[in-house]
Design a protein around this motif. Structure first.
Motif, mmCIF file in Angstrom:
data_model
loop_
_atom_site.group_PDB
_atom_site.id
_atom_site.type_symbol
_atom_site.label_atom_id
_atom_site.label_comp_id
_atom_site.label_asym_id
_atom_site.label_seq_id
_atom_site.Cartn_x
_atom_site.Cartn_y
_atom_site.Cartn_z
ATOM 1 N N ASN A 125 54.325 60.206 -1.648
ATOM 2 C CA ASN A 125 54.299 58.607 -1.853
ATOM 3 C C ASN A 125 54.942 58.113 -0.943
ATOM 4 O O ASN A 125 54.464 56.344 -0.224
ATOM 5 N N LEU A 126 56.541 58.420 -0.051
ATOM 6 C CA LEU A 126 56.752 57.876 1.194
ATOM 7 C C LEU A 126 57.028 59.388 2.181
ATOM 8 O O LEU A 126 56.954 60.536 2.019
ATOM 9 N N LEU A 127 57.402 58.885 2.941
ATOM 10 C CA LEU A 127 58.103 59.100 4.519
ATOM 11 C C LEU A 127 59.077 59.233 4.351
ATOM 12 O O LEU A 127 60.066 58.471 4.234
ATOM 13 N N PRO A 128 59.542 60.353 4.398
ATOM 14 C CA PRO A 128 61.152 61.003 4.333
ATOM 15 C C PRO A 128 62.367 60.381 4.964
ATOM 16 O O PRO A 128 63.447 60.483 5.202
ATOM 17 N N TYR A 129 61.825 59.928 6.283
ATOM 18 C CA TYR A 129 62.732 59.903 7.486
ATOM 19 C C TYR A 129 62.631 58.281 8.337
ATOM 20 O O TYR A 129 63.296 58.264 8.480
ATOM 21 N N LEU A 130 62.198 57.600 6.968
ATOM 22 C CA LEU A 130 62.383 55.876 7.086
ATOM 23 C C LEU A 130 63.108 55.824 5.790
ATOM 24 O O LEU A 130 63.158 56.686 4.899
ATOM 25 N N THR A 131 63.532 54.760 6.245
ATOM 26 C CA THR A 131 64.251 53.962 4.922
ATOM 27 C C THR A 131 63.567 52.962 3.637
ATOM 28 O O THR A 131 62.421 53.453 4.292
ATOM 29 N N ALA A 132 63.553 52.710 2.665
ATOM 30 C CA ALA A 132 62.786 52.332 1.480
ATOM 31 C C ALA A 132 61.540 51.395 2.404
ATOM 32 O O ALA A 132 61.011 51.222 2.237
ATOM 33 N N LEU A 133 63.504 50.541 2.691
ATOM 34 C CA LEU A 133 62.196 49.183 3.219
ATOM 35 C C LEU A 133 61.099 49.163 4.376
ATOM 36 O O LEU A 133 59.869 49.065 4.463
ATOM 37 N N GLU A 134 61.643 50.322 4.962
ATOM 38 C CA GLU A 134 60.548 50.747 6.689
ATOM 39 C C GLU A 134 59.613 51.423 5.474
ATOM 40 O O GLU A 134 58.610 51.263 6.466
ATOM 41 N N ASN A 135 59.526 52.196 4.649
ATOM 42 C CA ASN A 135 58.204 52.722 3.532
ATOM 43 C C ASN A 135 57.332 51.287 4.046
ATOM 44 O O ASN A 135 56.138 51.460 3.541
ATOM 45 N N VAL A 136 58.480 50.405 3.121
ATOM 46 C CA VAL A 136 57.024 49.344 2.640
ATOM 47 C C VAL A 136 55.996 48.648 3.556
ATOM 48 O O VAL A 136 55.473 48.205 3.427
ATOM 49 N N GLU A 137 57.171 48.006 4.714
ATOM 50 C CA GLU A 137 56.600 47.980 5.860
ATOM 51 C C GLU A 137 55.981 48.100 6.560
ATOM 52 O O GLU A 137 55.020 47.605 7.036
ATOM 53 N N THR A 138 55.575 50.155 6.662
ATOM 54 C CA THR A 138 54.862 50.473 7.182
ATOM 55 C C THR A 138 53.447 50.405 7.288
ATOM 56 O O THR A 138 51.970 49.842 7.383
ATOM 57 N N VAL A 139 53.230 50.475 5.455
ATOM 58 C CA VAL A 139 51.902 50.262 5.391
ATOM 59 C C VAL A 139 51.385 48.825 5.661
ATOM 60 O O VAL A 139 50.079 48.123 5.413
ATOM 61 N N MET A 140 52.363 48.052 5.348
ATOM 62 C CA MET A 140 52.115 46.206 5.831
ATOM 63 C C MET A 140 51.499 46.765 7.335
ATOM 64 O O MET A 140 50.394 45.779 8.222
ATOM 65 N N MET A 141 52.299 47.097 8.325
ATOM 66 C CA MET A 141 51.609 47.275 9.955
ATOM 67 C C MET A 141 50.632 48.265 10.124
ATOM 68 O O MET A 141 49.737 47.437 11.324
ATOM 69 N N LEU A 142 50.335 49.339 9.121
ATOM 70 C CA LEU A 142 48.353 49.595 9.479
ATOM 71 C C LEU A 142 48.205 48.561 9.083
ATOM 72 O O LEU A 142 46.822 48.322 9.743
ATOM 73 N N SER A 143 48.331 47.474 8.171
ATOM 74 C CA SER A 143 46.703 46.596 8.255
ATOM 75 C C SER A 143 46.957 44.857 9.153
ATOM 76 O O SER A 143 46.428 44.242 9.109
ATOM 77 N N GLY A 144 48.117 45.360 9.813
ATOM 78 C CA GLY A 144 48.209 44.426 10.697
ATOM 79 C C GLY A 144 49.042 43.451 9.991
ATOM 80 O O GLY A 144 48.924 41.802 10.482
ATOM 81 N N LYS A 145 49.874 43.206 8.739
ATOM 82 C CA LYS A 145 49.798 42.352 8.203
ATOM 83 C C LYS A 145 51.345 42.283 7.896
ATOM 84 O O LYS A 145 52.097 42.018 6.632
ATOM 85 N N LEU A 146 52.288 42.597 8.395
ATOM 86 C CA LEU A 146 53.699 42.638 8.357
ATOM 87 C C LEU A 146 54.602 41.056 7.850
ATOM 88 O O LEU A 146 54.659 40.786 8.336
ATOM 89 N N ASP A 147 55.340 41.070 6.634
ATOM 90 C CA ASP A 147 55.362 40.787 6.171
ATOM 91 C C ASP A 147 57.007 41.109 5.326
ATOM 92 O O ASP A 147 57.526 41.647 4.333
ATOM 93 N N GLU B 135 64.784 56.827 -8.136
ATOM 94 C CA GLU B 135 64.272 55.956 -7.873
ATOM 95 C C GLU B 135 63.272 55.710 -6.437
ATOM 96 O O GLU B 135 62.512 54.842 -5.685
ATOM 97 N N GLN B 136 62.776 57.490 -6.235
ATOM 98 C CA GLN B 136 61.593 57.451 -4.971
ATOM 99 C C GLN B 136 60.516 56.815 -5.710
ATOM 100 O O GLN B 136 59.688 56.164 -4.883
ATOM 101 N N GLN B 137 60.033 57.029 -6.761
ATOM 102 C CA GLN B 137 58.872 56.584 -7.862
ATOM 103 C C GLN B 137 59.200 54.987 -7.556
ATOM 104 O O GLN B 137 57.859 54.337 -7.785
ATOM 105 N N ARG B 138 59.886 54.657 -7.590
ATOM 106 C CA ARG B 138 60.005 53.051 -7.788
ATOM 107 C C ARG B 138 59.799 51.958 -6.244
ATOM 108 O O ARG B 138 59.268 51.232 -6.482
ATOM 109 N N VAL B 139 60.067 52.797 -5.715
ATOM 110 C CA VAL B 139 59.762 52.666 -3.837
ATOM 111 C C VAL B 139 58.319 52.597 -3.339
ATOM 112 O O VAL B 139 57.841 52.594 -3.235
#
Length: 289
Positions: A95-117, A145-149
């Motif tokens: 589910n997670l990329l370990p070298y990123l923060t919780a916020l960066e993990n969520v944002e990465t998915v958005m960036m892959l779709s070109g819709k960063l918010d 906490e990881q599962q909630r991220v």
């Protein structure tokens, strides 16, 4: 939201052929929160992988919203997985990329779709109770906490369907209850359809409908008659009350066939053939005389 009609999945190798789904029929309404249960090898994870676009069906019909997953092209499948469905794995490493923060993990998915918010990414982490942990990395977070991220990540692109494969399998019972509370809140407030695969019947009883799969087919359903959204289901007594609200139904396929629960057949010592009678009101199944 989801329509499966005669769904078949066959895995083939040079030496063996395994039928994981054998004409499964299932309907799930938009906005529903439900669970799928079954023993190991029953086909429940195969079904979830097909609904998530991670595997292709062999035959039958499977539709999610406007998508026909049997006929979908590879390019459309990429679009479907990015825009229509969110997936949560039991193993947090998926589910997670370990070298990123919780916020960066969520944002990465958005960036892959070109819709960063970033505002919405923070809102999702707040919804799962992690507003104070948005800048924490994987090693700084507990398993719960990881599962909630992971839940926040699965909702990053505002999917209509959320699929969760044993989402509470690696956490303690208290954390599991909190995760289920989050699912109920997201289902109610965002209207997202949630399908949870689990072997834990106590968790399954905390949703409105439970579908049991046996030998690659739907065998029975448990439907809760009275829903108390305010209940936190924290005590064993409350869990028992919830179980009592579920009524079990055997599922008939289009040909009128049904799967009698294995425990019933064993209790009556029925194997292979059974005697059946109709008295005008009831159908009775007995062991052959």
């Amino acid at each position: 939201m989801i329509r499966c009609d005669g769904l078949v999945k066959i895995y083939k190798t040079t030496e063996i052929e395994v039928v994981a789904l054998q004409g499964l029929n299932l309907t799930i309404e938009a906005g529903e929160m439900m669970a799928i249960i079954g023993n190991s090898g029953s086909g429940k994870s195969t079904l979830l992988n097909i609904l998530g676009g991670l595997d292709r069906p062999s035959a039958g019909m499977v539709g999610v919203g406007p998508w026909d997953l049997l006929k979908i092209t590879d390019a459309q499948l990429v679009q479907y997985k990015r825009e229509s469905v969110g997936f949560i794995w039991q193993n947090n490493a998926r589910n997670l990329l370990p070298y990123l923060t919780a916020l960066e993990n969520v944002e990465t998915v958005m960036m892959l779709s070109g819709k960063l918010d970033r505002i919405y990414a923070k809102e999702l982490l707040e919804r799962v109770g992690l507003a104070h942990r948005i800048h924490s990395k994987l090693q700084q977070l507990s398993g719960g906490e990881q599962q909630r991220v992971a839940i926040a990540i699965s909702l990053a692109n505002r999917p209509a369907l959320l699929l969760a494969d044993e989402p509470t399998g690696s956490v303690d019972s208290e954390t599991a209850e909190r995760i289920m509370d989050i699912f109920r809140t997201l289902n109610r407030e965002l209207g997202v359809t949630i399908v949870i695969v689990t072997h834990d019947l106590s968790l399954a009883h905390k949703v409105n409908r439970v579908v049991a799969i046996r030998d690659g087919q739907t065998s029975s359903e448990l439907i809760r008659r009275e829903v108390d959204e305010s209940s936190s289901f924290k005590s064993e007594k409350e869990q028992q009350v919830t179980q009592d609200r579920h009524e079990e139904y055997i599922v008939l396929d289009r040909a009128g066939r049904l799967q009698v629960p294995k425990a019933y057949l064993e209790a009556l010592q029925i194997s292979g053939k059974a005697s059946m009678e109709f008295d005008g009101e009831k159908i009775m199944i007995r062991a052959p005389k």
